[in-house]
Design an enzyme around this catalytic site. Structure first.
Site, PDB file in Angstrom:
ATOM      1  N   ASP A 183      -8.102  -3.276  46.807  1.00 38.09           N
ATOM      2  CA  ASP A 183      -8.507  -2.270  47.788  1.00 38.09           C
ATOM      3  C   ASP A 183      -9.912  -2.587  48.293  1.00 38.09           C
ATOM      4  OD1 ASP A 183      -6.175  -0.617  47.706  1.00 38.09           O
ATOM      5  OD2 ASP A 183      -6.802   0.032  45.708  1.00 38.09           O
ATOM      6  N   LYS A 233       0.563   3.712  50.356  1.00 39.90           N
ATOM      7  CA  LYS A 233       1.063   2.459  49.772  1.00 39.90           C
ATOM      8  C   LYS A 233       2.242   1.935  50.558  1.00 39.90           C
ATOM      9  CE  LYS A 233       0.005   3.231  44.940  1.00 39.90           C
ATOM     10  NZ  LYS A 233      -0.360   4.662  45.052  1.00 39.90           N
ATOM     11  N   ARG A 271      -1.210  13.337  48.235  1.00 41.46           N
ATOM     12  CA  ARG A 271      -1.056  12.383  49.324  1.00 41.46           C
ATOM     13  C   ARG A 271       0.394  12.249  49.758  1.00 41.46           C
ATOM     14  NH1 ARG A 271       0.235   9.885  52.681  1.00 41.46           N
ATOM     15  NH2 ARG A 271      -0.494   7.984  53.695  1.00 41.46           N
ATOM     16  N   TYR A 272       1.299  12.268  48.753  1.00 44.23           N
ATOM     17  CA  TYR A 272       2.735  12.115  49.019  1.00 44.23           C
ATOM     18  C   TYR A 272       3.426  13.435  48.669  1.00 44.23           C
ATOM     19  CZ  TYR A 272       1.160   7.290  48.813  1.00 44.23           C
ATOM     20  OH  TYR A 272       0.475   6.124  49.019  1.00 44.23           O
ATOM     21  N   CYS A 291     -14.454  -1.644  34.897  1.00 46.26           N
ATOM     22  CA  CYS A 291     -13.849  -2.855  35.459  1.00 46.26           C
ATOM     23  C   CYS A 291     -14.593  -3.176  36.754  1.00 46.26           C
ATOM     24  CB  CYS A 291     -12.377  -2.609  35.737  1.00 46.26           C
ATOM     25  SG  CYS A 291     -11.522  -1.868  34.328  1.00 46.26           S
ATOM     26  N   CYS A 318     -12.945  -2.142  40.035  1.00 43.59           N
ATOM     27  CA  CYS A 318     -12.427  -0.768  40.145  1.00 43.59           C
ATOM     28  C   CYS A 318     -12.540  -0.232  41.568  1.00 43.59           C
ATOM     29  CB  CYS A 318     -13.190   0.153  39.203  1.00 43.59           C
ATOM     30  SG  CYS A 318     -12.637   1.870  39.319  1.00 43.59           S
ATOM     31  N   ARG A 341       4.586  14.223  44.829  1.00 50.62           N
ATOM     32  CA  ARG A 341       3.794  13.924  43.638  1.00 50.62           C
ATOM     33  C   ARG A 341       2.305  14.168  43.872  1.00 50.62           C
ATOM     34  NH1 ARG A 341       6.068   9.762  46.290  1.00 50.62           N
ATOM     35  NH2 ARG A 341       5.081   7.725  46.447  1.00 50.62           N
ATOM     36  N   ARG A 401     -12.052   2.865  42.281  1.00 49.16           N
ATOM     37  CA  ARG A 401     -12.628   4.211  42.203  1.00 49.16           C
ATOM     38  C   ARG A 401     -14.031   4.155  41.617  1.00 49.16           C
ATOM     39  NH1 ARG A 401      -7.826   6.982  40.014  1.00 49.16           N
ATOM     40  NH2 ARG A 401      -6.662   7.287  41.927  1.00 49.16           N
ATOM     41  N   ASP A 447      -2.404  -0.534  49.342  1.00 48.77           N
ATOM     42  CA  ASP A 447      -2.697   0.819  49.769  1.00 48.77           C
ATOM     43  C   ASP A 447      -3.462   0.652  51.074  1.00 48.77           C
ATOM     44  OD1 ASP A 447      -2.769   3.648  49.313  1.00 48.77           O
ATOM     45  OD2 ASP A 447      -2.837   3.162  47.170  1.00 48.77           O
ATOM     46  N   CYS A 466     -14.521   6.157  31.513  1.00 49.55           N
ATOM     47  CA  CYS A 466     -13.762   4.966  31.109  1.00 49.55           C
ATOM     48  C   CYS A 466     -14.546   4.280  30.001  1.00 49.55           C
ATOM     49  CB  CYS A 466     -13.617   3.986  32.268  1.00 49.55           C
ATOM     50  SG  CYS A 466     -12.717   4.643  33.667  1.00 49.55           S
TER      51      CYS A 466
HETATM   52  C1  LIG Z   1      -0.473   5.407  44.071  1.00 49.29           C
HETATM   53  C2  LIG Z   1      -0.456   6.838  44.267  1.00 49.29           C
HETATM   54  C3  LIG Z   1       0.646   7.601  43.856  1.00 49.29           C
HETATM   55  C4  LIG Z   1       1.863   6.992  43.194  1.00 49.29           C
HETATM   56  O1  LIG Z   1       2.575   6.146  44.028  1.00 49.29           O
HETATM   57  P1  LIG Z   1       3.910   5.442  43.484  1.00 49.29           P
HETATM   58  O2  LIG Z   1       4.324   4.533  44.591  1.00 49.29           O
HETATM   59  O3  LIG Z   1       4.889   6.551  43.207  1.00 49.29           O
HETATM   60  O4  LIG Z   1       3.564   4.728  42.228  1.00 49.29           O
HETATM   61  C5  LIG Z   1       0.593   8.964  44.067  1.00 49.29           C
HETATM   62  N1  LIG Z   1      -0.465   9.567  44.666  1.00 49.29           N
HETATM   63  C6  LIG Z   1      -1.523   8.839  45.100  1.00 49.29           C
HETATM   64  C7  LIG Z   1      -2.658   9.540  45.778  1.00 49.29           C
HETATM   65  C8  LIG Z   1      -1.553   7.452  44.897  1.00 49.29           C
HETATM   66  O5  LIG Z   1      -2.619   6.742  45.316  1.00 49.29           O
HETATM   67  S1  SF4 Z   2     -10.032   0.312  36.948  1.00 55.34           S
HETATM   68 FE1  SF4 Z   2     -11.646   1.868  37.216  1.00 55.34          FE
HETATM   69  S2  SF4 Z   2     -10.715   3.808  36.594  1.00 55.34           S
HETATM   70 FE2  SF4 Z   2      -9.419   2.149  35.786  1.00 55.34          FE
HETATM   71  S3  SF4 Z   2     -10.197   1.772  33.696  1.00 55.34           S
HETATM   72 FE3  SF4 Z   2     -11.252   0.336  35.055  1.00 55.34          FE
HETATM   73  S4  SF4 Z   2     -13.154   1.388  35.624  1.00 55.34           S
HETATM   74 FE4  SF4 Z   2     -11.764   2.945  34.795  1.00 55.34          FE
END
Ligand SMILES: *Cc1c(COP(=O)(O)O)cnc(C)c1O
Ligand code: SF4
Length: 344
Positions: free
Chosen positions: A268, A312, A87-88, A104, A107, A91, A109, A305, A100
């Site tokens: 989110d 973000k 995405r960035y 949570c 979550c 990184r 995701r 985000d 997991c």
């Molecule tokens: C959150 C995130 C990161 C890391 O972002 P930082 O601001 O460096 O902590 C990197 N890639 C993705 C896809 C993310 O959602």
């Molecule tokens: S927030 Fe989602 S991905 Fe993270 S530990 Fe909890 S269930 Fe797993």
């Protein structure tokens, strides 16, 4: 290492069963399955408390808002090979496993985690490695999921080995809730694998001070001694931590234990989490108050985000008021205007 995980809400230990009976919102058959460790269950004191809310499915998860989505951050769009999100520019995020130990309830995701997708296989790891090898701008690999520290240490080491790039500087980061969800996993076998990656930037998710039991603090200290750098991301959650005093206590305990509060995240827009979200404006107000209560090293950055893949952004207060002939005019936290001259 499967022992100590509760997956059947109809067959809970007596104490937790009693608490669930007193919870009118309880959903015994949620779409995002129930999953919880006994260690976490022991930290729940009463129905509806901050640890209960994060763990026990509510029927409000069935409510879906038009603004919500299964992929609120549009990670699919940025997926460049299985599990690899770019995405960035500098990184990449590698979703190593969907497993997991606890699901949570907040979550983001939740459409991926615990869905039985399993762990990346050798071919998928090699495809991810080939992508990173070909993209020299990538300077950081973030291992996430699911929770990578739920992998068997030997399997995790295999992932690290596949993502090894000799002669190239690379920062390693890992996201995990294991120290507060299943601290028993932080044993010598795992630590021996992690210590070879040092400094491993370890992104914890701790949302409330009560998550930090003695066992969890022991696990965190062991991680730090193995060379991990500890940072924490907190998700703002209704009735869990939507209170500057609770966040202050959390930030203090984190810093006392050598953990830097890194981000506080606005919730989110994941489907079925609206009852857990704090209105953005309220979050803003909470963080404004927190700023006045804690020192610089204890203060996390409030961030969101942006929905739909915007990325973000920090939701920081601006102290800038205007630019005039003298220079840039700011307000101070106590009020009043101060000018910083523009020197030419
Ligand atoms: C959150 C995130 C990161 C890391 O972002 P930082 O601001 O460096 O902590 C990197 N890639 C993705 C896809 C993310 O959602
Ligand atoms: S927030 Fe989602 S991905 Fe993270 S530990 Fe909890 S269930 Fe797993």
């Amino acid at each position: 290492m499967k022992t100590g995980i509760l997956t059947n809400i109809h067959n809970l230990p007596a104490g937790l069963k009693g608490l669930c009976t007193g919870f009118p919102e309880l959903d015994p058959d949620p779409e995002f399955p129930f999953r919880l460790t006994e260690v976490w269950a022991m930290k729940i004191k009463k129905a509806g408390d901050p640890l209960f809310i994060q763990a026990i499915p509510s029927r409000f998860e069935r409510d879906r808002l038009p603004s919500e989505s299964n992929d609120p951050l549009a990670e699919e769009r940025f997926m460049v090979s299985p599990g690899l999100v770019h995405r960035y520019p500098d990184r990449v995020l590698l979703l190593l496993t969907d497993n997991c130990d606890m699901h949570c309830r907040h979550c983001f995701r939740r459409s991926f985690s615990g869905k039985g997708g399993g762990t990346l296989n050798q071919a998928e790891l090699e495809a991810a490695a080939a992508y990173v090898r070909a993209h020299e701008e990538v300077h950081e690999i973030i291992y996430s999921g699911g929770d990578p520290l739920t992998l068997d240490p030997a399997v995790l080491e295999g992932c690290f080995t596949a993502m090894h790039f000799p002669g190239r500087n690379m920062v390693r980061r890992i996201g995990t809730r294991v120290p507060v969800v299943s601290p028993g996993r932080i044993n010598d076998r795992l630590l021996n694998v992690l210590t070879k990656q040092k400094p491993l930037w370890t992104m914890l998710q701790i949302n409330h001070p009560d998550e930090l039991c003695q066992e969890s603090l022991r696990a965190l200290a062991a991680l730090r001694e193995a060379g991990a750098v500890l940072l924490n991301q907190t998700v703002l959650i209704d009735k869990v931590n939507d209170d500057p005093e609770i966040l202050k206590r959390l930030c203090h305990i984190l810093v006392e234990n050598g953990i830097k509060p890194y981000y506080v995240f606005q919730g989110d827009l994941a489907g079925g989490t609206s009852h857990l979200r704090v209105p953005l404006k309220k979050g803003w107000e909470i963080m404004k108050q927190l700023r006045r209560k804690v020192s610089g090293i204890a203060l996390p950055v409030f961030a969101v985000d942006l929905p739909g893949g915007g990325g973000k952004i920090p939701l920081t207060e601006s102290y800038f008021i205007r630019e005039d002939a003298e220079g840039l005019v700011f307000t101070s936290p106590e009020g009043g205007e101060y000018c910083y001259p523009v020197e030419e």
